[in-house]
Enzyme design. Sequence first.
Site, PDB file in Angstrom:
ATOM      1  CD  GLU A  83      23.941  38.994-119.252  1.00 45.80           C
ATOM      2  OE1 GLU A  83      24.215  40.057-119.838  1.00 45.80           O
ATOM      3  OE2 GLU A  83      24.793  38.141-118.980  1.00 45.80           O
ATOM      4  CB  CYS A 140      17.984  39.343-128.323  1.00 50.01           C
ATOM      5  SG  CYS A 140      18.122  40.762-127.217  1.00 50.01           S
ATOM      6  CB  ILE A 165      13.391  42.414-124.570  1.00 51.62           C
ATOM      7  CG1 ILE A 165      11.922  42.197-124.946  1.00 51.62           C
ATOM      8  CG2 ILE A 165      13.594  42.404-123.050  1.00 51.62           C
ATOM      9  CD1 ILE A 165      11.379  40.837-124.556  1.00 51.62           C
ATOM     10  CG  HIS A 219      13.282  38.597-128.267  1.00 49.77           C
ATOM     11  ND1 HIS A 219      14.018  37.591-127.699  1.00 49.77           N
ATOM     12  CD2 HIS A 219      13.819  39.765-127.827  1.00 49.77           C
ATOM     13  CE1 HIS A 219      14.952  38.125-126.930  1.00 49.77           C
ATOM     14  NE2 HIS A 219      14.866  39.440-126.994  1.00 49.77           N
ATOM     15  CD  GLU A 231      12.430  34.730-129.062  1.00 53.53           C
ATOM     16  OE1 GLU A 231      13.085  35.168-128.103  1.00 53.53           O
ATOM     17  OE2 GLU A 231      12.670  35.056-130.257  1.00 53.53           O
TER      18      GLU A 231
END
EC number: 4.3.3.6
Length: 189
Positions: free
Chosen positions: A48, A79, A135, A171, A173
């Site tokens: 966040e 992100c 996401i 992402h 990862e």
Amino acid sequence: MRVGVLGVQGSVKEHMDKLKLIKGIEAVEAKDKDTLLTLDALIIPGGESTAIGKILVDFGLKDAILKLNERKVPIWGTCAGMILMAKHIVNDERRHLGIMDITVRRNAYGSQINSFKTRLIIPAISENEIEAVFIRAPYIESVGDGVRILAKYEGKIVAAQQDNLLATAFHPELTDDLSFYRYFLRLNS
């Protein structure tokens, strides 16, 4: 090579796990400014961005990251990490690190329920398609003159590089592909 993952929030473990698969890499969870300053490369993970941005300032991590950038240490934001690196955020006066000449739009693809996976062709990264997990993802609305666009999805910029800086809206990862990690680590040579 000593590669750190900013260990304050987000997909820290997932990045650490990927780094441990690459020969010659010492993966370090970086939670303080002293550790940050010892790194040869840094990953700022998703999470966040507002919370991470506050932690960067409150714990003196922002100044350490800015010093790494001055030394041209490779820094990769995924992100939320990309949002933190951006010079400009649409509809948001905050500027967290402001080190990459990009303008980003937060949550550009919608809320958590709108998260998705797709496959991208990114010639600079791999000759094979790369899985991309989005996401609550941002995208890059515009780039400065020194920024190289690496990937687009539906006409929107989702990966870019500026000198030692790499940013992805998705992402890597959360996939089995190490192509982006290998590309990022080559920025140190």
